[in-house]
Motif scaffolding. Structure first.
Motif, PDB file in Angstrom:
ATOM      1  N   GLN A 181       0.812  -1.216   0.000  1.00 33.48           N
ATOM      2  CA  GLN A 181       0.000   0.000   0.000  1.00 33.48           C
ATOM      3  C   GLN A 181       0.841   1.258   0.000  1.00 33.48           C
ATOM      4  OE1 GLN A 181      -0.295   1.979   2.896  1.00 33.48           O
ATOM      5  NE2 GLN A 181       0.781   0.650   4.342  1.00 33.48           N
ATOM      6  N   LEU A 232       0.454   4.261  -2.670  1.00 34.10           N
ATOM      7  CA  LEU A 232       0.221   5.656  -2.316  1.00 34.10           C
ATOM      8  C   LEU A 232       1.260   6.560  -2.972  1.00 34.10           C
ATOM      9  CD1 LEU A 232      -0.623   5.224   1.472  1.00 34.10           C
ATOM     10  CD2 LEU A 232      -2.195   5.802  -0.384  1.00 34.10           C
ATOM     11  N   PRO A 261      -5.142   8.666  -4.025  1.00 30.72           N
ATOM     12  CA  PRO A 261      -4.544   7.993  -2.878  1.00 30.72           C
ATOM     13  C   PRO A 261      -5.055   8.544  -1.546  1.00 30.72           C
ATOM     14  CG  PRO A 261      -2.866   8.437  -4.516  1.00 30.72           C
ATOM     15  CD  PRO A 261      -4.119   9.073  -5.012  1.00 30.72           C
ATOM     16  N   MET A 264      -5.431  -0.524   3.691  1.00 27.79           N
ATOM     17  CA  MET A 264      -4.631   0.661   3.393  1.00 27.79           C
ATOM     18  C   MET A 264      -3.689   1.037   4.517  1.00 27.79           C
ATOM     19  SD  MET A 264      -5.271   1.345   0.342  1.00 27.79           S
ATOM     20  CE  MET A 264      -4.214   2.775   0.293  1.00 27.79           C
ATOM     21  N   TYR A 304      -7.161   6.454   1.266  1.00 33.41           N
ATOM     22  CA  TYR A 304      -6.531   6.269   2.573  1.00 33.41           C
ATOM     23  C   TYR A 304      -7.366   6.893   3.682  1.00 33.41           C
ATOM     24  CZ  TYR A 304      -2.977   6.277   6.242  1.00 33.41           C
ATOM     25  OH  TYR A 304      -2.300   6.079   7.405  1.00 33.41           O
TER      26      TYR A 304
END
Lengths: 383, 549
Positions: free
Chosen positions: A225, A229, A249, A265, A253
């Protein structure tokens, strides 16, 4: 980078369907496997998706979620059972019209998990290979190979064979090979999973830079993750062959739409309870958050928040506040993470910068702003 | 899904179709012949069944095959493990060890062992007598026959087993070592069970090869008065006139039944158990260290095998070929008279040698090229891929004698009229050794990682270009190994040659058979030595090229 930047593909057809800026259009894609015991697994399940020019789309999900199958279907490396795929408006896969353009005529680039560098060809020959099938004359090919090798920082290795290179160098060569064709569509199949953390971080930064410079369209598969991101302009979380959530992202998140995505996440504090509007009634008392619209009164939910949004001695405006006891502290380098036991035995994690924070056993005031708490259905399957 | 068929795919499709016809047609025709002419075949079957020597012959054949195959499996598995997985590996010899007994074609090797261990004049026995030891090594005996059989069955098991071992993930063995198992227990408890499919397929290959093996029982079995099935079938076809085809086919059906049972058992065992997937990682230098004594013993064993399988028989051939007559002693005037005899008197020898060499090079090259394309098609899967997979392995399930007979029945007469032509020999060799060729090509394909070919497809190169530019160059080692195997098998072939060659189209096997029936041991030895030198030269060159890659 000028030479690699704006070469149109020789096999690019004029766009026929979709908006001109849509480079990849997937509609109703379904791919099933039959296990040895006869049960059927839906690796990709009726999936619909558009990717625009210049996007860096990251497909994220646990192993078995169908992300690699989706990527390989785009490349024509999987037999799909149903659905349609268009690349730059050209149908390359259409089960209804019985269309299937073979991999080699889809005009894509791809970076593989295992590097997939051909051991009998030099670095330069490896990188030149995609150009030899694209009717580009020799001097220009050499020029583009040199440019792209320099761009990824392995220009000095052009005459070497892959066997003589380190893992990181091989990765750079593989990256160069996938970018040499220009501003096309580049597929990445977990390309950084085999190198160590430091090299991985460097290469991530370079892929970002090259994406900004060249402007290719990327579809990138990963189960990491943090990597997702860092790289994504858009993030797609897949679960059991379907899209669980799609967004920037930060959106994915900070505002996950279900508990599964939220957990996948990153670390979170989960306080279980029962929904009452935006309020969750829990063992630790009421928690105020932002509820998903479809959550009904009285259903079991979790109040989900990230540890870094919590703080000690919260300002008076913070509604969610408790007095608790510090049960333990873990020093993680840039931050410290403290486990605090709230009334009702609810445990939460609170992050502070550096090695700061209260001592273990201390009685502390903790809180989290209502904005940072998502009220999510408790049934979200753990991923 | 419809696909656009490329010219390349069409060409491979046609090639596959030709293969199916070439393998299938003779067999269908032969079986069809049985059905069409029931009374004749019925009478032949009765004849065969009533003959008093049928049961003893089948019994002795079974005994020889079962014992020699078992021995070959043990020896080959042990040597392959020592060579591939332990520090006892013998340097460059490790590359030659698996094929060493193939360097000396079976006919030459059998003669070599007669020269070494014939009870009266064998070199070994003469030496033992001079030393005053009351021991006689008799090659014309059950142990003698089984021993020489074993020498020639070892390579059949060795090749698949060593391939599986070199692909074995060393972590599997290391995990056993960490769990407290010594090298030998690791071998028995982990390594061998994991590669059981390779061992089984090696045993099956050995059985198939052994049933067809003709030279060894002809030369050793006949004099030892041990009747072996393959000799009997060839005798019916070549010594009797007119050839007793119906009887030969009835006996061939017996062979077919036995192999069918073995094949089924093999398939059942493979389907029943689940075997660890063997990773593509090479084991590199992560070998099991053997103790000093074990290393010395293991190396002595391998050198001993080398001596017994090639060096000693070849040495005996050379010495006798230089002597006026075979006395079992190393002394005496040496001359090249025998060579002059063999090559001078009749032109057939030189022509046979030349034909065999040309056929060997041709069939090995064509065979591997065909096998590469067929293996590529098989690898793409689908129903047709499975049909091709089965068809290309079918000749392995049938005795060479059956196939040669079927080819004669199908192509010798009209409308093809290929009887006694070199083309029929080429077809026969290609069909006979198709299983070995495609198996080599398929295992060579397996060594090329899937992503390497996918990367080429994504880069815009089609299947044909990917095969030519990526897969084939990366498969060089495996293809070369297959080529060597094919070459040696064709040059050393004697079964098909005995049935299909003629004085107009002599090959080495045919000439040697003639000399065996009418010539002297020194002339036989001369020809055997020449054949061994020629075939070893080609094989060692190919192995040297392979090592350099």
């Amino acid at each position: 980078m000028a030479a690699t930047a704006v070469e149109p593909r020789p096999d690019e057809a004029e766009p026929r369907g979709g908006a001109p800026s849509t480079r990849i259009a997937v509609h109703g894609l379904t791919k099933t496997y039959t296990r040895r015991d006869g049960t059927t697994v839906r690796a990709v399940d009726d999936l619909t998706l558009d990717v625009d020019a210049g996007e860096f789309l990251v497909l994220l999900g646990p192993s078995g979620c169908g992300k690699t199958t989706l990527l390989r279907s785009l490349a024509g490396l999987e037999d799909v059972q149903a659905g349609r795929i268009e690349l730059d408006g050209r149908p390359v896969e259409d089960s209804a019209a019985r269309v299937r353009v073979p991999t080699e005529r889809r005009g894509l680039s791809m970076m593989f998990q295992s590097y997939a560098l051909w051991p009998h060809k030099t670095v330069a020959q490896n990188v030149e290979y995609p150009l030899t099938t694209r009717r580009i004359d020799r001097p220009e090919r050499a020029d583009r190979v040199r440019t792209v090798l320099d761009a990824v920082g392995v220009g000095a290795l052009a005459g070497q064979y892959p066997g003589a290179l380190s893992g990181g160098q091989q990765q750079r060569v593989a990256l160069a090979r996938s970018l040499v064709a220009g501003d096309g569509i580049v597929l990445f199949d977990e390309p950084l999973s085999n190198v160590d953390a430091r090299v991985r971080e460097q290469l991530r930064a370079e892929i970002r830079r090259l994406h900004a410079e060249i402007g290719f369209t990327a579809v990138y598969v990963t189960h990491d993750q943090e990597e997702a991101l860092t790289l994504a302009t858009r993030l797609l979380v897949l679960r059991e062959g379907r899209i669980a959530q799609s967004g920037s992202p930060a959106e994915v998140y900070l505002r996950p739409t279900d508990a599964g995505v939220a957990r996948f996440m990153g670390a979170g504090n989960e306080i279980s309870g029962v929904a009452r509007g935006d309020i969750v009634t829990s063992d630790a008392g009421d928690v105020v958050g932002r509820a998903m619209p479809e959550i009904a009164e009285g259903t079991p939910v979790v109040a989900f928040s990230r540890p870094e949004t919590w703080c000690f001695d919260p300002p008076p405006a913070v509604l969610n506040r408790w007095t608790g006891t510090v049960a333990g502290t873990v020093f993680l380098g840039s931050v410290s993470e403290h486990t605090v036991v709230l009334p009702g035995g609810v445990r939460v994690r609170v992050r502070t910068l550096g090695a700061t924070g209260p001592d273990v056993g201390a009685e502390v005031e903790v809180g989290v702003p209502a904005d940072a708490v998502r009220v999510l259905a408790a049934s979200g399957s753990p991923s | 899904m419809t696909r656009v068929r490329s010219p390349f795919a069409i060409a491979v499709g046609v090639l596959g179709l030709l293969t199916v016809v070439l393998v299938g047609y003779p067999l269908v025709r032969t079986v069809g012949g049985i059905a069409a002419d029931g009374p004749t075949f019925g009478a032949a079957a009765l004849d065969v069944l009533r003959s008093s020597n049928l049961l003893p012959m089948l019994g002795s054949t079974a005994l020889v095959l079962v014992v020699s195959t078992s021995l070959a499996v043990v020896i080959a598995a042990l040597f392959a493990w020592l060579s591939e997985r332990t520090t006892a590996r013998l340097g460059w010899l490790a590359g030659v060890l698996p094929v060493v007994s193939l360097l000396v074609p079976s006919i030459a090797g059998a003669i070599g062992w007669v020269l070494l261990a014939s009870p009266k004049a064998g070199f070994v026995n003469v030496a033992l007598r001079e030393l005053g030891l009351p021991i006689v090594l008799d090659v014309f005996s059950w142990p003698g026959l089984i021993g020489v059989y074993t020498l020639y069955l070892v390579p059949q098991v060795y090749l698949p087993v060593s391939a599986a071992l070199s692909d074995l993930d060393p972590a599997l063995e290391e995990a056993a070592r960490v769990s407290g198992r010594g090298p030998w227990r690791t071998l028995v408890e982990v390594t061998l069970p994991v590669i059981r499919p390779a061992i089984l397929s090696g045993a099956l290959l050995a059985l198939v090869y052994g049933i067809a093996l003709f030279s060894v029982p002809l030369i050793i079995g006949t004099q030892a008065r041990i009747d072996i099935l393959s000799v009997e079938i060839v005798r019916l076809l070549t010594t009797d006139f007119p050839p007793r085809l119906p009887e030969a086919i009835v006996l061939s059906v017996v062979v077919l039944l036995v192999l069918g049972v073995a094949w089924t058992v093999n398939a059942r065992v493979l389907r029943g158990g689940r075997f660890a997937t063997i990773g593509g990682r090479s084991s590199g230098d992560r070998r099991i260290a053997l103790g000093r004594t074990a290393t010395v013993l293991a190396r002595a064993g391998m050198v001993g095998y080398l001596l017994v399988a090639a060096v000693l028989p070849f040495g005996a051939l050379v010495i006798v070929s230089l002597q006026g007559f075979w006395s079992g002693r190393l002394t005496g005037p040496l001359s090249l008279e025998n060579y002059a005899d063999v090559f001078g008197s009749a032109g057939a020898t030189l022509a046979g040698l030349r034909n065999s060499l040309v056929l060997g090079l041709l069939c090995a090259t064509v065979g591997m090229a065909v096998a590469l394309l067929l293996a590529w098609r098989i690898g793409r899967g689908g129903g047709w891929g499975r049909v091709l997979d089965a068809t290309t392995k079918l000749p392995g399930a049938l005795s060479h004698v059956v196939i040669a007979v079927a080819l004669v029945a199908a192509f010798a007469g009209p409308p093809f009229a290929l009887g006694g032509s070199l083309l029929l020999l080429v077809l026969a060799y290609l069909v006979l050794y198709l299983p070995q060729a495609t198996l080599s090509a398929q295992s060579a394909f397996a060594t090329v990682g899937r992503e390497l070919t996918e990367a080429s497809l994504v880069a815009g190169e089609g299947p044909a270009g990917t095969l030519r530019r990526i897969s084939a160059p990366l498969m060089t080692r495996g293809l070369l190994a297959g080529w060597v195997f094919l070459f040696v098998l064709v040059v050393g072939d004697i079964t098909a040659s005995a049935i299909l060659a003629s004085t107009r189209t002599p090959v080495v096997g045919f000439v040697i058979l003639g000399l065996f029936q009418n010539g002297t041991y020194p002339t036989l030895a001369a020809l055997g030595a020449v054949v061994t030198v020629v075939s070893s030269a080609v094989v060692l060159t190919a192995l040297a090229i392979r090592r350099r890659r």
